[in-house]
Motif scaffolding. Structure first.
Motif, PDB file in Angstrom:
ATOM      1  N   LEU A 184      33.169  85.994  42.169  1.00  0.00           N
ATOM      2  CA  LEU A 184      31.738  86.207  42.337  1.00  0.00           C
ATOM      3  C   LEU A 184      31.361  87.575  41.778  1.00  0.00           C
ATOM      4  N   HIS A 185      30.076  87.799  41.613  1.00  0.00           N
ATOM      5  CA  HIS A 185      29.598  88.923  40.809  1.00  0.00           C
ATOM      6  C   HIS A 185      28.356  89.484  41.473  1.00  0.00           C
ATOM      7  N   TRP A 186      28.392  90.768  41.806  1.00  0.00           N
ATOM      8  CA  TRP A 186      27.203  91.436  42.335  1.00  0.00           C
ATOM      9  C   TRP A 186      26.925  92.648  41.470  1.00  0.00           C
ATOM     10  N   LEU A 187      25.943  92.518  40.604  1.00  0.00           N
ATOM     11  CA  LEU A 187      25.577  93.568  39.664  1.00  0.00           C
ATOM     12  C   LEU A 187      24.314  94.248  40.169  1.00  0.00           C
ATOM     13  N   GLY A 188      24.431  95.530  40.466  1.00  0.00           N
ATOM     14  CA  GLY A 188      23.310  96.255  41.031  1.00  0.00           C
ATOM     15  C   GLY A 188      22.176  96.466  40.041  1.00  0.00           C
ATOM     16  N   PRO A 189      20.982  96.827  40.541  1.00  0.00           N
ATOM     17  CA  PRO A 189      19.810  96.967  39.668  1.00  0.00           C
ATOM     18  C   PRO A 189      19.920  98.098  38.662  1.00  0.00           C
ATOM     19  N   MET A 190      20.827  99.054  38.883  1.00  0.00           N
ATOM     20  CA  MET A 190      21.009 100.098  37.880  1.00  0.00           C
ATOM     21  C   MET A 190      21.594  99.526  36.585  1.00  0.00           C
ATOM     22  N   ASP A 247      28.477  91.428  30.964  1.00  0.00           N
ATOM     23  CA  ASP A 247      27.393  92.269  30.455  1.00  0.00           C
ATOM     24  C   ASP A 247      27.900  93.268  29.415  1.00  0.00           C
ATOM     25  N   THR A 248      29.184  93.659  29.477  1.00  0.00           N
ATOM     26  CA  THR A 248      29.735  94.542  28.439  1.00  0.00           C
ATOM     27  C   THR A 248      29.689  93.881  27.068  1.00  0.00           C
ATOM     28  N   ALA A 249      29.789  92.548  27.027  1.00  0.00           N
ATOM     29  CA  ALA A 249      29.680  91.795  25.777  1.00  0.00           C
ATOM     30  C   ALA A 249      28.224  91.544  25.383  1.00  0.00           C
ATOM     31  N   GLN A 250      27.306  92.223  26.086  1.00  0.00           N
ATOM     32  CA  GLN A 250      25.866  92.173  25.781  1.00  0.00           C
ATOM     33  C   GLN A 250      25.213  90.854  26.173  1.00  0.00           C
ATOM     34  N   ARG A 251      25.717  90.231  27.250  1.00  0.00           N
ATOM     35  CA  ARG A 251      24.990  89.093  27.809  1.00  0.00           C
ATOM     36  C   ARG A 251      23.599  89.555  28.216  1.00  0.00           C
ATOM     37  N   GLY A 252      22.585  88.843  27.771  1.00  0.00           N
ATOM     38  CA  GLY A 252      21.212  89.213  28.092  1.00  0.00           C
ATOM     39  C   GLY A 252      20.698  90.402  27.323  1.00  0.00           C
ATOM     40  N   MET A 253      21.493  90.973  26.453  1.00  0.00           N
ATOM     41  CA  MET A 253      21.085  92.125  25.641  1.00  0.00           C
ATOM     42  C   MET A 253      21.580  91.955  24.206  1.00  0.00           C
ATOM     43  N   GLY A 254      21.375  90.759  23.657  1.00  0.00           N
ATOM     44  CA  GLY A 254      21.709  90.532  22.260  1.00  0.00           C
ATOM     45  C   GLY A 254      22.660  89.390  22.007  1.00  0.00           C
ATOM     46  N   PRO A 270      19.682 105.510  31.212  1.00  0.00           N
ATOM     47  CA  PRO A 270      19.649 104.175  31.813  1.00  0.00           C
ATOM     48  C   PRO A 270      21.015 103.487  31.686  1.00  0.00           C
ATOM     49  N   THR A 271      21.588 103.148  32.836  1.00  0.00           N
ATOM     50  CA  THR A 271      22.968 102.672  32.898  1.00  0.00           C
ATOM     51  C   THR A 271      23.206 101.454  32.019  1.00  0.00           C
ATOM     52  N   PHE A 272      22.195 100.568  31.894  1.00  0.00           N
ATOM     53  CA  PHE A 272      22.408  99.328  31.153  1.00  0.00           C
ATOM     54  C   PHE A 272      22.679  99.568  29.671  1.00  0.00           C
ATOM     55  N   ASN A 273      22.409 100.785  29.175  1.00  0.00           N
ATOM     56  CA  ASN A 273      22.717 101.087  27.776  1.00  0.00           C
ATOM     57  C   ASN A 273      24.132 101.630  27.582  1.00  0.00           C
ATOM     58  N   ALA A 324      20.362 102.471  20.821  1.00  0.00           N
ATOM     59  CA  ALA A 324      19.885 102.618  22.196  1.00  0.00           C
ATOM     60  C   ALA A 324      20.235 103.973  22.815  1.00  0.00           C
ATOM     61  N   ARG A 325      21.088 104.762  22.176  1.00  0.00           N
ATOM     62  CA  ARG A 325      21.438 106.093  22.661  1.00  0.00           C
ATOM     63  C   ARG A 325      21.177 107.118  21.563  1.00  0.00           C
ATOM     64  N   ASP A 326      20.811 108.331  21.970  1.00  0.00           N
ATOM     65  CA  ASP A 326      20.465 109.363  20.996  1.00  0.00           C
ATOM     66  C   ASP A 326      21.702 110.133  20.529  1.00  0.00           C
ATOM     67  N   ILE A 327      21.500 110.941  19.499  1.00  0.00           N
ATOM     68  CA  ILE A 327      22.611 111.681  18.898  1.00  0.00           C
ATOM     69  C   ILE A 327      23.233 112.687  19.872  1.00  0.00           C
ATOM     70  N   PRO A 328      22.454 113.461  20.645  1.00  0.00           N
ATOM     71  CA  PRO A 328      23.114 114.362  21.602  1.00  0.00           C
ATOM     72  C   PRO A 328      24.003 113.637  22.603  1.00  0.00           C
TER      73      PRO A 328
END
Length: 381
Positions: free
Chosen positions: A180-186, A78-85, A311-314, A341-345
């Motif tokens: 195996l992989h258990w990725l929580g809903p966060m 997911d760090t390589a943006q699987r499912g997010m690009g 949101p953790t996924f960002n 996906a993240r703001d300047i602050p």
């Protein structure tokens, strides 16, 4: 010293602390993977919904950086943006290229196999076939397979028995032990209720049942629940010889150090920016110096917690931003346009925390990049 005017008007003076240099030889006391990000081609059309176009030279150079510190690469996660690009076509090429690079440089690599090539799944057989296609790619590349959580499976499974059916079929045919992989809903809300229950204790019982039935086929299990107590309780119930890989980017120092009953290995997205710190810390453990281990890693936790803030996924945006500041890529651009996906602050706070943790090989260069970003954002200097 170099200073940067932040969006809130305060002046941050950089401390000048830099990251540890690479150590000699492999890590010994723990197996440590960094889930690695991908570098987008900054001049390509990498907007939302577009096929991913990568800067392959920079992407592979970053993997060599991780190996130089003795870390393994957890590829196509997911760090390589699987499912997010990162689409399946780019993912397949990434697995093949990175695995070839690992062979050439003697690097440890494990690669994610999932079901994200599916545009829709109506049966468990659809899910199994998709997993089998991706496992074949990982197997041909010669990498350790990571059986990633599947959004498609979460959408069609009716209960724990369906998860066991799918994973039983897959583990019966793998040619080498898998992670195996258990990725929580966060990390991915679409995975809520994975392993057949929204109750995490019940879900853990199902996963442990699966592992017990196939212990010889399981190298380990990555737990990403951001709950140290649950991970400790889970790892104490694992069969002998099956590793627990922490995916907890909030509590990793205590989990990797462990206790009188055992410890976690690591497969972490935060070790993408913190490769040098992770390597130096584990080398202290290798030497029997737990105090030195914590002295290196504990100061990095505020940076990690901010990177993975809700949101953790960002969190991927923060990881790529840090790679840009540290000089591992020439542009702060991402596939899917997720640099926005993240703001300047948020980014300004990340810049400060990274400096305090000693992340930047060249603090002056990092400060110049931050000033340029703030200028584009309309922040007066």
């Amino acid at each position: 010293m170099t200073a940067v005017r932040l969006p809130d008007g305060t002046l941050h003076t950089l401390g000048g602390k830099t990251a540890p240099a690479p150590g000699a030889g492999p890590l010994a006391s723990r197996t440590v993977y960094s889930a690695a990000h991908v570098v987008a081609d900054p001049l390509a059309d990498n907007g939302p919904g577009r096929p991913a176009v990568l800067d392959w030279d920079a992407t592979l150079a970053f993997r060599r950086h991780l190996w130089s510190h003795g870390l393994g690469v957890a590829e196509a996660m997911d760090t390589a943006q699987r499912g997010m690009g990162l689409d399946w076509a780019a993912t397949r090429e990434l697995i093949e290229r990175s695995s070839a690079e690992a062979r050439a440089h003697g690097g440890l690599i494990a690669c994610g196999a999932g079901t994200d090539q599916l545009t829709g799944a109506s049966t468990l057989d659809d899910v199994i076939a998709a997993y089998e296609e991706q496992l074949a790619v990982v197997d041909a590349a010669g990498a350790v397979p990571i059986l990633m959580c599947s959004r498609a499976l979460a959408s069609v499974a009716r209960g724990p028995e369906d998860y066991l059916t799918v994973y039983d079929r897959l583990l019966a045919q793998v040619t080498r032990p898998v992670i195996l992989h258990w990725l929580g809903p966060m990390f991915d809300p679409a995975l809520t209720g994975y392993w057949g229950s929204a109750d995490l204790g019940t879900a853990a019982g199902t996963l442990l049942e699966l592992i017990a039935a196939h212990a010889s086929k399981v190298d380990g299990v990555k737990i990403s629940l951001l709950d140290a107590g649950r991970e400790i309780a889970f790892r104490r119930r694992l069969p002998a010889g099956v590793r627990c890989y922490t995916g907890d980017d909030f509590n990793y120092p205590e989990l990797i150090e462990g206790d009188e009953h055992g410890y976690s290995h690591a497969l972490l997205g935060i070790f993408d920016p913190l490769a040098a710190h992770a390597s130096a810390a584990v080398r202290e453990l290798d030497a029997g110096n737990a105090t030195g281990f914590r002295a290196i890693l504990d100061p990095t936790v505020p940076l990690a917690r901010h990177t993975f803030a809700a949101p953790t996924f960002n969190y991927k945006t923060g990881v790529v931003f840090l790679a840009w500041l540290a000089g591992h890529q020439d542009a702060f651009r991402m596939v899917g346009g997720l640099e926005n996906a993240r703001d300047i602050p948020y980014l300004a706070r990340l810049f400060v925390l990274a400096d305090e943790a000693g992340l930047y090989p060249d603090p002056e260069a990092a400060a110049a990049k931050m000033r340029a970003l703030l200028t584009v954002a309309g922040v007066a200097r």
